[in-house]
Design a protein around this motif. Structure first.
Motif, PDB file in Angstrom:
ATOM      1  N   TRP A   9       0.807  -1.218   0.000  1.00 57.59           N
ATOM      2  CA  TRP A   9       0.000   0.000   0.000  1.00 57.59           C
ATOM      3  C   TRP A   9       0.841   1.270   0.000  1.00 57.59           C
ATOM      4  O   TRP A   9       0.431   2.295  -0.572  1.00 57.59           O
ATOM      5  N   TYR A  10       2.047   1.234   0.612  1.00 54.92           N
ATOM      6  CA  TYR A  10       2.809   2.481   0.671  1.00 54.92           C
ATOM      7  C   TYR A  10       3.441   2.832  -0.674  1.00 54.92           C
ATOM      8  O   TYR A  10       4.066   3.870  -0.812  1.00 54.92           O
ATOM      9  N   PHE A  11       3.282   1.963  -1.674  1.00 52.48           N
ATOM     10  CA  PHE A  11       3.723   2.303  -3.022  1.00 52.48           C
ATOM     11  C   PHE A  11       2.560   2.688  -3.909  1.00 52.48           C
ATOM     12  O   PHE A  11       2.754   2.939  -5.100  1.00 52.48           O
ATOM     13  N   PHE A  27       2.145   3.743  -7.875  1.00 51.57           N
ATOM     14  CA  PHE A  27       1.336   2.922  -8.761  1.00 51.57           C
ATOM     15  C   PHE A  27       0.321   3.777  -9.497  1.00 51.57           C
ATOM     16  O   PHE A  27       0.135   3.661 -10.712  1.00 51.57           O
ATOM     17  N   LEU A  50       1.606   5.856 -12.325  1.00 50.18           N
ATOM     18  CA  LEU A  50       1.751   5.152 -13.592  1.00 50.18           C
ATOM     19  C   LEU A  50       0.461   5.207 -14.397  1.00 50.18           C
ATOM     20  O   LEU A  50       0.474   5.226 -15.620  1.00 50.18           O
ATOM     21  N   ALA A  69       4.678  21.684   1.925  1.00 47.55           N
ATOM     22  CA  ALA A  69       4.408  20.498   2.749  1.00 47.55           C
ATOM     23  C   ALA A  69       2.947  20.087   2.604  1.00 47.55           C
ATOM     24  O   ALA A  69       2.627  18.908   2.442  1.00 47.55           O
ATOM     25  N   MET A 119       0.109  13.175  -2.116  1.00 44.84           N
ATOM     26  CA  MET A 119       0.432  11.775  -1.829  1.00 44.84           C
ATOM     27  C   MET A 119      -0.775  11.050  -1.263  1.00 44.84           C
ATOM     28  O   MET A 119      -1.019   9.884  -1.572  1.00 44.84           O
TER      29      MET A 119
END
Lengths: 310, 277, 265
Positions: free
Chosen positions: B90-92, B96, B99, B147, B154
Motif C-alpha cells: 500500500w505504501y507504493f 502505482f 503510472l 508540505a 500523496m
C-alpha cells in the motif's frame, strides 16, 4: 635531510592522465558485459597506460631541490642511532629520485588499494556478472502441429527450463496461420505486457473443454479473440500484438520458432515495434529483445542504446 | 555578506548549546519518558495489527481468503498466469497510481523514473535550497504550502491507487449474477450467457457497466444500452463491424465469435435497461 | 592500615552494583558514554511530535528482531518459500504473530518515517547545523522503501511475484542503465530461481547493514548537535520568562528568529 612536511599539503598539479585512466576503467567495465576479450582488454590496456603515466607524474617533482640541512656524512663516520629518523638519513644519492618516506607513503596506500581491489573486485564480479553471462534458453518443444487449429489463438503454458521448475513457467499465445511458401506459419506472442510486464489477457472466451496437454505444455484454445488487454494500466493490443490503446510503449514481444519432426519448437524471444498486415503475410518489425517499458524505436529508443546480453 | 551570516549562525548555535546546558532538562527521564510511551504505542499497534490480520481471516484463519486486513497469502506464484492483477504494497500506491496518470507511451518514463527521481533529489537538496534561518511556521509560507501540497497529493494518489479497479475477466465473471439481478435478466438464459461472454471478452477494458470497467477511454457506458431500443439486429451488426456502423470507431470486430454467441451478446445488451430504481 | 567503617546495607548494595560498572568503565569507557547519552541536557519544552524519531527506531528494531527470527523458518528457495510461509503462518508456535508483526511493522515503520520526516521539515530542524542529518535521513527513507520492495517478493505468492515483475521493469525504464539494473536485480533475463536469493540477500544483509550504520550516524549527530525546541517555543526565540539578559547590547535571539539584518546592506 628535512622530512618532507610543508605548511600546506602537497597537491598534485592539473593533469589529464586521471581522465584517461577513468575512460579506460569505463571501457573495461562496459567491455566485461558486452565483449570481454576485445573491448575489455582494450579498456584494461588504456587504464594501465594512463595509470602508469599518472603515477609517474605524481612521483616526479617532489621537492628535492633544496639541499638538506644536515652536514654531509663522511662515508666512514659514526653509525647513526636507529631511532633518529628522517633528519639523520643519509643525503639523497645522485640517481635517487624521492625520499624514503614518500616511497613508504605511496606504497602503503598503493598496496592498500591493491588489497582492497583483490578483496572486492572478484566478489563484485561474482555479484554482478552472472546475471549477464550464459543467458538465453534452449528451444522448447510445444507439441505436434496438429494441436494448433487454423487461425485460432491457443493459450500455451510451458516451462522454459524444466530444471528450474515452476519459476520458469511462461505463457504464449500461439496461432497457426496456415502455410507460407510451403512452410507452416505461426504467430507466437508473449503474454508479458510491453508497458511493465503484467500478464496480458486474451479478449475473448476460452474453450476450456478442448484443453490439450503435451509433456509440460498445456494448450487451451480460444473461441475467438478481438485482441489482448492488460488489466494493470489499461493497455490494449490488436490480434497481431500491435498497441491500440494505453501506455504500452511498443507491440507485444514475439518468439521465433522452427519446425522439427512435425513439432513446433519455440525459439528465442524478440521485441517488436509494430506489425503490418496479419497472419502469414505479416511484416514484423523486429528489434533486439528488450525489457518492458523500453522504447525500441523513435526518439525515446535512444534512451536505451545498449542492451545487456539476453 | 555570506561570512557575516556564517559567523552569526555559529554564534546562535553556540548560544543554543549554552542555553541548553544551562536550562535544559536531562534526557533521562524527561524526554525518554515520552519516547517510551510512544514506543509502547507503536509496539502495541504492531501486535494488534498482527492479531487482527490473522484472526479475521475466514476459514479457520488459514486460507487465502481476505480478512479485515487483507489476505494472509495469495495463491502460489504462477509465472504463466493470464489471470492476475498485480498490486504493490500500500505504501507504493502513490507511485502505482502515478503510472496510471501517465498513460501515453511517450510519457511512461516520466512516471516511472522522472518524477520519483526529481522528488528524491529535491528532498536530498532541501537544506541547500532553504538556507534561511527562520524556523517559525508562519514565516515560512513556501515551506508550509509545499508540505501541505505534498501531503495532500500523496494522500490523494494513495487513495486513488487503493480504489483503482480493473476489468479482470475472472473477477467480472463473478459479478454476472449481480448484474442479472440489478438489470433484471436473471430469468433469461440467453442474456446470462451473453453477460458471461461480455465479462471475459475484454469489453470492460474500454466500456463501463454497472460500475465496473474502464471509464476514461472514450467508450460509452453500457448499463442502460437496452433502454435505447436499438434492436438485436443492430447490436449484432455493430459487433461484427463497429467501424461500419460508427465510422472512426476504434472498437475491434467480434465477428469471430460466431452467430450464436453474437446473438447471446446482443440479447444481453438489449436486456440491459439500466439500473432498476 | 586504616580501620574500615561498617557499611550500611544499602551502601553495601550500592557497592555491589557499582563494582562491575566501575570495572567496565575503567576498561572501556562505555558506562561514561551511556551516562552521557542518558543524562545529556535537552530543551525543557520539547514536544510529543519529537518522539516520532525514536518511535521509528523502535519500529525498525521490531523489524530487525522479527525478521531475524523469521529467517530461522523461512526457506529462501523458489520451491520451498511459499510452503515455508504457510508453515510459519499456520503451524509454527506464534509464527503467525511474528510474521504478522514483521509484515505490519513494515507499514508502521514507513508511516513513522514519513511522519518523522514531515515533523523535522515543519520544525525547520534540517537547517544549519543539521543538514547532514537530514541527508542521512533521506537515505534511510530510500533504504526503508527498498526493504519494503525486496521483502515483498519473499512469500513467493502471486502478489509477490507479479508486483516484483512490475517493480523491476519500472527500474528497467531508467535511461541508459535501466536494462542493466533490471537484469542485475533479476539475476538474468527473466525472474528465475536466483532472483529470490538475491532479493533475500539484499533484504536480510545488505540494506539492513547499511541501515544500521546510517542509524548509528544519525543518532550520533542528534546527540552531538542537540535537539531543537519547537519553532513556536518562547525559549528558542530567546524571549519568555527564562530568557537571559541581552548580550553585547544586542537583543537575545534564539534558534527561531534570524538575527536582525544589519542596516545598510
Amino acid at each position: 635531510m628535512q622530512p618532507n612536511h610543508d605548511d600546506h599539503p602537497h597537491v598534485p598539479g592539473p593533469s589529464l592522465w586521471p581522465v584517461g585512466f577513468a575512460i579506460g576503467i569505463v571501457v573495461l567495465l562496459v567491455g566485461l558485459v558486452v565483449n570481454p576479450w576485445y573491448v575489455g582488454g582494450l579498456g584494461a590496456i588504456i587504464a594501465l597506460v594512463f595509470a602508469f603515466l599518472w603515477i609517474r607524474d605524481l612521483t616526479v617533482g617532489t621537492p628535492l631541490a633544496h639541499a638538506p640541512d644536515v652536514p654531509p656524512e663522511s662515508p666512514t663516520g659514526p653509525a647513526l642511532p636507529a631511532n633518529v629518523g628522517e633528519a639523520a638519513m643519509p643525503p639523497v644519492e645522485p640517481g635517487e629520485r624521492f625520499p624514503r618516506s614518500k616511497f613508504l607513503e605511496l606504497s602503503t596506500i598503493g598496496l592498500g588499494g591493491v588489497i582492497g581491489g583483490l578483496v572486492s573486485v572478484p566478489p563484485l564480479g561474482f555479484m554482478v556478472l552472472p546475471a549477464f553471462l550464459h543467458q538465453g534458453d534452449k528451444p522448447h518443444d510445444l507439441g505436434p502441429l496438429t494441436n494448433f487449429p487454423l487461425n485460432k489463438y491457443v493459450v500455451a503454458t510451458f516451462m522454459l527450463d524444466a530444471q528450474q521448475g515452476e519459476v520458469s513457467r511462461r505463457t504464449a499465445f500461439v496461432r497457426y496461420n496456415g502455410d507460407l511458401n510451403g512452410q507452416p506459419s505461426f504467430t507466437i506472442i508473449s503474454n508479458h505486457c510491453a508497458h511493465l510486464g503484467c500478464p496480458v489477457q486474451p479478449n475473448g472466451p476460452l474453450d476450456q473443454a478442448h484443453t490439450k496437454h503435451f509433456s509440460d505444455v498445456t494448450l487451451i484454445p480460444t473461441i475467438s479473440i478481438a485482441g489482448f488487454g492488460c488489466p494493470c494500466h489499461g493497455g490494449q493490443y490488436d490480434t497481431e500484438g500491435n498497441r491500440v490503446a494505453g501506455p504500452p510503449v511498443r507491440a507485444l514481444d514475439r518468439y521465433s520458432y522452427f519446425i522439427k519432426n512435425g513439432h513446433l519448437m519455440l525459439g528465442k524471444p524478440f521485441s517488436v515495434s509494430s506489425v503490418v498486415n496479419t497472419g502469414a503475410q505479416a511484416i514484423i518489425h523486429k528489434w533486439n529483445f528488450s525489457f518492458p517499458g523500453e522504447h525500441v524505436n523513435g526518439i525515446e529508443g535512444w534512451l536505451y542504446p545498449i542492451q545487456p546480453p539476453h | 555578506m555570506a561570512t557575516d551570516r556564517l559567523v552569526e549562525r555559529r554564534r546562535v548555535f553556540q548560544q543554543y548549546k549554552e542555553d541548553v546546558k544551562e536550562r535544559g532538562k536531562p534526557f533521562f527521564p524527561y524526554a525518554m519518558w515520552h519516547d517510551t510511551i510512544m514506543s509502547l504505542v507503536v509496539v502495541v499497534t504492531i501486535i494488534a495489527l498482527a492479531i487482527v490480520w490473522k484472526y479475521t481471516t475466514p476459514g479457520n484463519h488459514h486460507t487465502t481468503a481476505p480478512g479485515w486486513l487483507g489476505k494472509l497469502y495469495d495463491a502460489p506464484a504462477d509465472p504463466g498466469t493470464i489471470n492476475f492483477v498485480p498490486r504493490p504494497d500500500w505504501y507504493f500506491y502513490f507511485l502505482f497510481y502515478l503510472l496510471r496518470i501517465f498513460k501515453w507511451p511517450e510519457t511512461v518514463v516520466l512516471g516511472t523514473i522522472g518524477i520519483p527521481t526529481i522528488c528524491l533529489v529535491l528532498l536530498l537538496a532541501m537544506p541547500f535550497i532553504d538556507v534561511r534561518a527562520e524556523r517559525r511556521l508562519l514565516r515560512r509560507p513556501v515551506a508550509l504550502v509545499a508540505a501541505f501540497l505534498v501531503v495532500v497529493s500523496m494522500g490523494v494518489l494513495t487513495y486513488k491507487g487503493a480504489t483503482a479497479k480493473e476489468a479482470l475477466g475472472s473477477e467480472l465473471l463473478a459479478h454476472v449474477p449481480k448484474w442479472a439481478k440489478t438489470e433484471g435478466f436473471a430469468n433469461n438464459p440467453k442474456a446470462t450467457a451473453g453477460a458471461k461472454l461480455f465479462a471475459v471478452s475484454g469489453c470492460l477494458n474500454c466500456h463501463s457497466y454497472n460500475g465496473d470497467g474502464g471509464h476514461n477511454l472514450g467508450a460509452p457506458d453500457l448499463t442502460g444500452e437496452g433502454s435505447k431500443n436499438r434492436g438485436i439486429q443492430f447490436q449484432i451488426a455493430h459487433l461484427k463491424c463497429p467501424a461500419c456502423v460508427h465510422p472512426g470507431s476504434p472498437m475491434p470486430s467480434f465477428a469471430g465469435l460466431g452467430q450464436q454467441r453474437l446473438e447471446e451478446l446482443a440479447t444481453f445488451l438489449e436486456s440491459s435497461k439500466g439500473k432498476k430504481k | 592500615m586504616a580501620t574500615r567503617t561498617r557499611l550500611t546495607r544499602s551502601q553495601q548494595l550500592q557497592q555491589t552494583i557499582l563494582y562491575p560498572l566501575d570495572w567496565l568503565e575503567e576498561r572501556s569507557g562505555i558506562v561514561g558514554g551511556v551516562k552521557y547519552f542518558l543524562f545529556r541536557k535537552v530543551p525543557g519544552d520539547i514536544n510529543w511530535f519529537q518522539t516520532l524519531g525514536s518511535a521509528t527506531l523502535t519500529a525498525f528494531l521490531v523489524q530487525a528482531l522479527t525478521g531475524s527470527i523469521l529467517a530461522m523458518y523461512y526457506k529462501p528457495d523458489a520451491k520451498d518459500a511459499y510452503s515455508s510461509i504457510q508453515n510459519i503462518t499456520n503451524h509454527v508456535f506464534a509464527g503467525w504473530l511474528v510474521r504478522g508483526m514483521h509484515r505490519w511493522g513494515a507499514s508502521v515503520f514507513i508511516i513513522l518515517m514519513f511522519m518523522h520526516m514531515g515533523r523535522v521539515f515543519l520544525f525547520g530542524a534540517y537547517k544549519y547545523p543539521r543538514e547532514l542529518n537530514w541527508i542521512i535521513g533521506v537515505l534511510l527513507l530510500a533504504m526503508g522503501l527498498g526493504e519494503g520492495f525486496t521483502g515483498y517478493l519473499l512469500p513467493w505468492d502471486q502478489t509477490a511475484y507479479w508486483a516484483t515483475v512490475v517493480g523491476i521493469n519500472i527500474n528497467g525504464t531508467a535511461p541508459f542503465l535501466g536494462p542493466f539494473i533490471a537484469q542485475f536485480l533479476q539475476g538474468g533475463t527473466y525472474i528465475n530461481a536466483d532472483t529470490l536469493s538475491r532479493f533475500y540477500a539484499i533484504h536480510m544483509l545488505m540494506i539492513p547493514g547499511a541501515i544500521f550504520a546510517l542509524i548509528g550516524l544519525h543518532l550520533y549527530l542528534v546527540v552531538r548537535l542537540g535537539v531543537t525546541s519547537p519553532p513556536w517555543s518562547k525559549e528558542a526565540a530567546g524571549t519568555g520568562p527564562l530568557a537571559g539578559p541581552a548580550q553585547n547590547g544586542r537583543a537575545r535571539v534564539g534558534m527561531t528568529r534570524p538575527a536582525p539584518r544589519r542596516t545598510g546592506r
